[in-house]
Design a protein around this motif. Structure first.
Motif, PDB file in Angstrom:
ATOM      1  N   SER A 139      54.968 -54.644 100.439  1.00 16.34           N
ATOM      2  CA  SER A 139      55.353 -53.234 100.535  1.00 16.34           C
ATOM      3  C   SER A 139      54.171 -52.314 100.290  1.00 16.34           C
ATOM      4  O   SER A 139      53.988 -51.306 100.994  1.00 16.34           O
ATOM      5  CB  SER A 139      56.480 -52.928  99.538  1.00 16.34           C
ATOM      6  OG  SER A 139      57.632 -53.698  99.834  1.00 16.34           O
ATOM      7  N   SER A 140      53.339 -52.653  99.313  1.00 15.95           N
ATOM      8  CA  SER A 140      52.154 -51.835  99.032  1.00 15.95           C
ATOM      9  C   SER A 140      51.211 -51.821 100.229  1.00 15.95           C
ATOM     10  O   SER A 140      50.625 -50.785 100.570  1.00 15.95           O
ATOM     11  CB  SER A 140      51.423 -52.368  97.801  1.00 15.95           C
ATOM     12  OG  SER A 140      52.223 -52.255  96.642  1.00 15.95           O
ATOM     13  N   LEU A 141      51.053 -52.980 100.874  1.00 15.14           N
ATOM     14  CA  LEU A 141      50.152 -53.041 102.026  1.00 15.14           C
ATOM     15  C   LEU A 141      50.702 -52.244 103.199  1.00 15.14           C
ATOM     16  O   LEU A 141      49.946 -51.536 103.871  1.00 15.14           O
ATOM     17  CB  LEU A 141      49.922 -54.492 102.436  1.00 15.14           C
ATOM     18  CG  LEU A 141      48.980 -54.690 103.631  1.00 15.14           C
ATOM     19  CD1 LEU A 141      47.608 -54.073 103.362  1.00 15.14           C
ATOM     20  CD2 LEU A 141      48.845 -56.165 103.984  1.00 15.14           C
ATOM     21  N   MET A 142      52.019 -52.335 103.451  1.00 15.63           N
ATOM     22  CA  MET A 142      52.552 -51.562 104.557  1.00 15.63           C
ATOM     23  C   MET A 142      52.386 -50.067 104.300  1.00 15.63           C
ATOM     24  O   MET A 142      51.984 -49.314 105.193  1.00 15.63           O
ATOM     25  CB  MET A 142      54.024 -51.874 104.821  1.00 15.63           C
ATOM     26  CG  MET A 142      54.482 -51.238 106.149  1.00 15.63           C
ATOM     27  SD  MET A 142      56.221 -51.428 106.539  1.00 15.63           S
ATOM     28  CE  MET A 142      56.907 -50.065 105.592  1.00 15.63           C
TER      29      MET A 142
ATOM     30  N   ASP B 182      41.251 -57.025  93.613  1.00 15.68           N
ATOM     31  CA  ASP B 182      40.852 -56.228  92.460  1.00 15.68           C
ATOM     32  C   ASP B 182      41.230 -56.901  91.141  1.00 15.68           C
ATOM     33  O   ASP B 182      40.717 -56.524  90.083  1.00 15.68           O
ATOM     34  CB  ASP B 182      41.499 -54.840  92.536  1.00 15.68           C
ATOM     35  CG  ASP B 182      43.017 -54.913  92.656  1.00 15.68           C
ATOM     36  OD1 ASP B 182      43.503 -55.663  93.523  1.00 15.68           O
ATOM     37  OD2 ASP B 182      43.714 -54.224  91.897  1.00 15.68           O
ATOM     38  N   GLN B 183      42.114 -57.900  91.205  1.00 15.64           N
ATOM     39  CA  GLN B 183      42.561 -58.589  89.998  1.00 15.64           C
ATOM     40  C   GLN B 183      42.168 -60.073  89.982  1.00 15.64           C
ATOM     41  O   GLN B 183      42.032 -60.662  88.905  1.00 15.64           O
ATOM     42  CB  GLN B 183      44.087 -58.500  89.869  1.00 15.64           C
ATOM     43  CG  GLN B 183      44.634 -57.087  89.868  1.00 15.64           C
ATOM     44  CD  GLN B 183      46.148 -57.069  89.948  1.00 15.64           C
ATOM     45  OE1 GLN B 183      46.818 -57.956  89.444  1.00 15.64           O
ATOM     46  NE2 GLN B 183      46.692 -56.047  90.594  1.00 15.64           N
ATOM     47  N   ALA B 184      41.993 -60.672  91.138  1.00 16.57           N
ATOM     48  CA  ALA B 184      41.768 -62.115  91.224  1.00 16.57           C
ATOM     49  C   ALA B 184      40.340 -62.500  90.845  1.00 16.57           C
ATOM     50  O   ALA B 184      39.386 -61.766  91.112  1.00 16.57           O
ATOM     51  CB  ALA B 184      42.079 -62.602  92.636  1.00 16.57           C
ATOM     52  N   ARG B 185      40.202 -63.655  90.256  1.00 20.24           N
ATOM     53  CA  ARG B 185      38.893 -64.213  89.938  1.00 20.24           C
ATOM     54  C   ARG B 185      38.350 -64.956  91.166  1.00 20.24           C
ATOM     55  O   ARG B 185      39.123 -65.355  92.045  1.00 20.24           O
ATOM     56  CB  ARG B 185      38.991 -65.173  88.751  1.00 20.24           C
ATOM     57  CG  ARG B 185      39.477 -64.516  87.462  1.00 20.24           C
ATOM     58  CD  ARG B 185      39.407 -65.480  86.295  1.00 20.24           C
ATOM     59  NE  ARG B 185      40.215 -66.674  86.540  1.00 20.24           N
ATOM     60  CZ  ARG B 185      41.506 -66.779  86.269  1.00 20.24           C
ATOM     61  NH1 ARG B 185      42.155 -65.743  85.754  1.00 20.24           N
ATOM     62  NH2 ARG B 185      42.152 -67.900  86.497  1.00 20.24           N
ATOM     63  N   PRO B 186      37.031 -65.139  91.252  1.00 20.22           N
ATOM     64  CA  PRO B 186      36.459 -65.854  92.406  1.00 20.22           C
ATOM     65  C   PRO B 186      37.100 -67.219  92.644  1.00 20.22           C
ATOM     66  O   PRO B 186      37.330 -67.616  93.793  1.00 20.22           O
ATOM     67  CB  PRO B 186      34.980 -65.983  92.037  1.00 20.22           C
ATOM     68  CG  PRO B 186      34.719 -64.811  91.147  1.00 20.22           C
ATOM     69  CD  PRO B 186      35.969 -64.606  90.360  1.00 20.22           C
TER      70      PRO B 186
ATOM     71  N   PHE C 121      41.987 -63.011 105.473  1.00 18.50           N
ATOM     72  CA  PHE C 121      41.421 -61.723 105.066  1.00 18.50           C
ATOM     73  C   PHE C 121      41.660 -61.534 103.578  1.00 18.50           C
ATOM     74  O   PHE C 121      42.774 -61.750 103.091  1.00 18.50           O
ATOM     75  CB  PHE C 121      42.076 -60.569 105.840  1.00 18.50           C
ATOM     76  CG  PHE C 121      41.411 -60.266 107.147  1.00 18.50           C
ATOM     77  CD1 PHE C 121      40.518 -59.221 107.284  1.00 18.50           C
ATOM     78  CD2 PHE C 121      41.671 -61.056 108.258  1.00 18.50           C
ATOM     79  CE1 PHE C 121      39.890 -58.958 108.491  1.00 18.50           C
ATOM     80  CE2 PHE C 121      41.062 -60.798 109.473  1.00 18.50           C
ATOM     81  CZ  PHE C 121      40.161 -59.746 109.585  1.00 18.50           C
ATOM     82  N   GLU C 122      40.629 -61.128 102.865  1.00 17.64           N
ATOM     83  CA  GLU C 122      40.743 -60.841 101.441  1.00 17.64           C
ATOM     84  C   GLU C 122      40.700 -59.331 101.249  1.00 17.64           C
ATOM     85  O   GLU C 122      39.785 -58.659 101.743  1.00 17.64           O
ATOM     86  CB  GLU C 122      39.614 -61.524 100.668  1.00 17.64           C
ATOM     87  CG  GLU C 122      39.680 -63.045 100.767  1.00 17.64           C
ATOM     88  CD  GLU C 122      38.527 -63.732 100.047  1.00 17.64           C
ATOM     89  OE1 GLU C 122      37.577 -63.020  99.641  1.00 17.64           O
ATOM     90  OE2 GLU C 122      38.583 -64.964  99.894  1.00 17.64           O
ATOM     91  N   LEU C 123      41.692 -58.802 100.536  1.00  9.96           N
ATOM     92  CA  LEU C 123      41.769 -57.349 100.383  1.00  9.96           C
ATOM     93  C   LEU C 123      42.567 -56.978  99.148  1.00  9.96           C
ATOM     94  O   LEU C 123      43.149 -57.830  98.476  1.00  9.96           O
ATOM     95  CB  LEU C 123      42.394 -56.711 101.634  1.00  9.96           C
ATOM     96  CG  LEU C 123      43.780 -57.195 102.095  1.00  9.96           C
ATOM     97  CD1 LEU C 123      44.902 -56.604 101.253  1.00  9.96           C
ATOM     98  CD2 LEU C 123      44.014 -56.844 103.553  1.00  9.96           C
TER      99      LEU C 123
ATOM    100  N   GLU D  40      40.640 -51.600  99.527  1.00 12.88           N
ATOM    101  CA  GLU D  40      39.463 -52.367  99.919  1.00 12.88           C
ATOM    102  C   GLU D  40      39.843 -53.477 100.901  1.00 12.88           C
ATOM    103  O   GLU D  40      40.712 -54.295 100.622  1.00 12.88           O
ATOM    104  CB  GLU D  40      38.803 -52.982  98.686  1.00 12.88           C
ATOM    105  CG  GLU D  40      37.556 -53.788  98.997  1.00 12.88           C
ATOM    106  CD  GLU D  40      36.975 -54.475  97.778  1.00 12.88           C
ATOM    107  OE1 GLU D  40      35.912 -55.108  97.904  1.00 12.88           O
ATOM    108  OE2 GLU D  40      37.596 -54.378  96.703  1.00 12.88           O
ATOM    109  N   GLY D  41      39.190 -53.488 102.051  1.00 13.94           N
ATOM    110  CA  GLY D  41      39.416 -54.527 103.042  1.00 13.94           C
ATOM    111  C   GLY D  41      40.528 -54.243 104.025  1.00 13.94           C
ATOM    112  O   GLY D  41      40.693 -54.985 105.008  1.00 13.94           O
ATOM    113  N   THR D  42      41.299 -53.174 103.816  1.00 12.63           N
ATOM    114  CA  THR D  42      42.452 -52.942 104.687  1.00 12.63           C
ATOM    115  C   THR D  42      42.044 -52.437 106.076  1.00 12.63           C
ATOM    116  O   THR D  42      42.729 -52.725 107.057  1.00 12.63           O
ATOM    117  CB  THR D  42      43.437 -51.949 104.045  1.00 12.63           C
ATOM    118  OG1 THR D  42      42.747 -50.738 103.704  1.00 12.63           O
ATOM    119  CG2 THR D  42      44.063 -52.542 102.805  1.00 12.63           C
TER     120      THR D  42
END
Length: 314
Positions: free
Chosen positions: A31-34, A137-141, A161-163, A169-171
């Motif tokens: 939902s956030s991405l849409m 923004d929250q995930a570790r490598p 795709f990483e975003l 970022e990345g969208t």
């Protein structure tokens, strides 16, 4: 589908259009991405899982491309009939979409989700599949690497795709990728439309979002909202809606002592609706008990859910 010539091209260029499904586990960020991709809040968003119950359409038209995004309920194993209806709504979209975005919560502590064999088969047969590793923004490598490895094993032909749907970022790179994958086509909807769903639908969703924000535990999951009256000519705009719950105790919680809780819910929802419609609103809320509505086919159909097997009740 036949269309008028006015949408056939822009300044001599061929237009592209198509449906883009957003699917994944609850809380993956669909939902956030849409909302990010259409630059408008259409899907309700809360920290709680399984907030989205129905498909939500968002239309983005720019630069000769019309993307019709379809936000879907989470792909989970159903525990009762409402879950079956939600899963049915999500899986139907996978088969019909021109592009499928499979969202994975890269920051999830439990790792990459395992989908059922039926869902995996649908995803493998999708026309075009893109794996979206969300929450950079929250995930570790190491977590991002884990998603890449999983996607490579499960869907070797899909691009990853990483975003971050939260920060954006990345969208834009994802948007460009989607645009290139959509078929040449006239626009499917007028250029100025942001959704094909009625305002009543979004009003009910915003009321339900406020219930998720203000109440705890099982109460918001037992809430269904139906807009009974919508007087557009009235000033302020008059909306009467009924909030349905399953038990008298839940009704008492929603109303609160001396009606305090329902007034707070009404204020929260009214402010959101006013922002959405751009006009003052008088919101008249009622609360009723409809026992076991989440497990009853007739009740679910009354609220607009499509039941894959209407005779099956649990």
């Amino acid at each position: 589908m036949a269309q008028t010539d006015e949408h056939d091209d822009i300044e001599g260029e061929t237009t592209r259009a198509g449906y883009v499904a957003l699917v994944g586990y609850p809380n993956a960020g669909k939902s956030s991405l849409m909302n990010r991709l259409v630059d408008q809040k259409l899907s309700i968003v809360t920290p709680l899982a399984q907030t989205t119950r129905e498909r939500v359409l968002g239309i983005d038209t720019r630069d000769g491309v019309q993307m019709v995004f379809v936000d879907t309920p989470g792909l989970v194993e159903p525990r009762y009939l409402l879950h079956k209806a939600m899963l049915h709504a999500a899986t139907e979209v996978i088969a019909d979409a021109d592009v499928v975005l499979l969202l994975i919560d890269a920051a999830a502590q439990h790792g990459v989700p395992e989908f059922s064999p039926d869902v995996l088969e649908l995803l493998e047969r999708a026309r075009q599949l893109i794996v979206v590793s969300n929450k950079t923004d929250q995930a570790r490598p190491a977590q991002l690497a884990r998603v890449r490895e999983w996607a490579g094993e499960r869907f070797p032909r899909a691009r990853v795709f990483e975003l971050s749907a939260l920060t954006g970022e990345g969208t834009e790179a994802l948007r460009a990728e989607i645009a290139g994958r959509l078929p040449e086509s006239p626009y499917l909807f007028p250029e100025d439309e942001v959704s094909s769903q009625p305002v009543r639908f979004f009003v009910a969703e915003l009321i339900r979002e406020s219930a998720f924000e203000l109440f705890e535990k099982e109460v918001p999951y037992s809430v269904a909202v139906k807009v009974d009256e919508f007087r557009e000519q009235a000033t302020p705009l008059y909306i009467r809606a009924t909030i349905y719950v399953e038990r008298p105790t839940q009704k008492a919680i929603l109303i609160g002592s001396g009606g305090a809780a329902i007034r707070q819910l009404g204020r929260s929802a009214r402010e959101k609706i006013e922002d959405f419609v751009g006009a003052p609103v008088y919101l008249d809320l009622w609360v009723k008990v409809l026992p076991r509505w989440r497990k009853d086919a007739l009740s679910l159909q009354r609220f607009g859910f499509s039941i894959p097997n209407p005779e099956q009740r649990k």
